[in-house]
Design a protein around this motif. Sequence first.
Motif, PDB file in Angstrom:
ATOM      1  N   ARG A 292       0.823  -1.203   0.000  1.00 49.49           N
ATOM      2  CA  ARG A 292       0.000   0.000   0.000  1.00 49.49           C
ATOM      3  C   ARG A 292       0.864   1.263   0.000  1.00 49.49           C
TER       4      ARG A 292
ATOM      5  N   ILE B 269       2.445   1.769  -3.458  1.00 46.52           N
ATOM      6  CA  ILE B 269       1.488   2.278  -4.441  1.00 46.52           C
ATOM      7  C   ILE B 269       1.183   3.754  -4.188  1.00 46.52           C
ATOM      8  N   ASP B 270       1.097   4.133  -2.922  1.00 44.97           N
ATOM      9  CA  ASP B 270       0.756   5.512  -2.572  1.00 44.97           C
ATOM     10  C   ASP B 270       1.891   6.495  -2.805  1.00 44.97           C
TER      11      ASP B 270
ATOM     12  N   THR C 127       4.300   7.169 -10.418  1.00 42.54           N
ATOM     13  CA  THR C 127       3.826   6.342 -11.528  1.00 42.54           C
ATOM     14  C   THR C 127       4.930   6.099 -12.552  1.00 42.54           C
TER      15      THR C 127
ATOM     16  N   ARG D  91      -2.720   0.884  -9.470  1.00 42.10           N
ATOM     17  CA  ARG D  91      -3.156   1.165  -8.096  1.00 42.10           C
ATOM     18  C   ARG D  91      -4.177   0.143  -7.585  1.00 42.10           C
TER      19      ARG D  91
END
Length: 213
Positions: free
Chosen positions: A88, A91-92, A96, A188
Amino acid sequence: MLKRAAYDRIVELLNQGGLMPGQIVSQRELVETTGATLGSIREAIPRLEADGLLQTLPKRGLMVPTLDVSFVRDAYELRSILELSAVRAAIDSIPTARFSGWIERHEQFLANIQTNSNQDAADEMQKLDWDMHATFIDSMQNVLIANVYRVNSIKIHMVVQSRLQVTPFNAERIIGEHLAFLRPMLARDIAASEQALKQHIDNSLHLALGGRL
């Protein structure tokens, strides 16, 4: 500083296969191999023992831990707990563009290996593998977790050097497993990322214990 340098040089030997599981070595041999002083080697040994990276054998020397079932299973189970906990945060916080770059490099590796297999490319893939997983942990910004992961990674690297090193023959499978969690991380999708990452680590543990996929 000398103690830290001695510690780091011994860790480098463990990471790169310069010291092999089950090998017995003397303090004098470590001095010759690392270029560190005898005093700094002696000061580094307690930390290496506390980390589970060396064991003192009275009147015999220092032994690198053997890759028995418990050692391998414990290392991979801890890796799974830590890396799945990091999904998590990764991803946060990881841009990108970083995920896109990893995916692109994996796709390039895959194309190169399919047309021109060589160990240099596999070694480059191995380095990217380790750096990428470490970046997931770093994204948690927790010094204690990062240190636990660092020590455990040395044990994982020892297993990899002996049993799971990336080669032109297994690189395609590894790249596929990486893409299976990198693509949902880019999208995501936490659940899909965790599931694919767990499968990747479970596969590695299965192979490290002598199984086949």
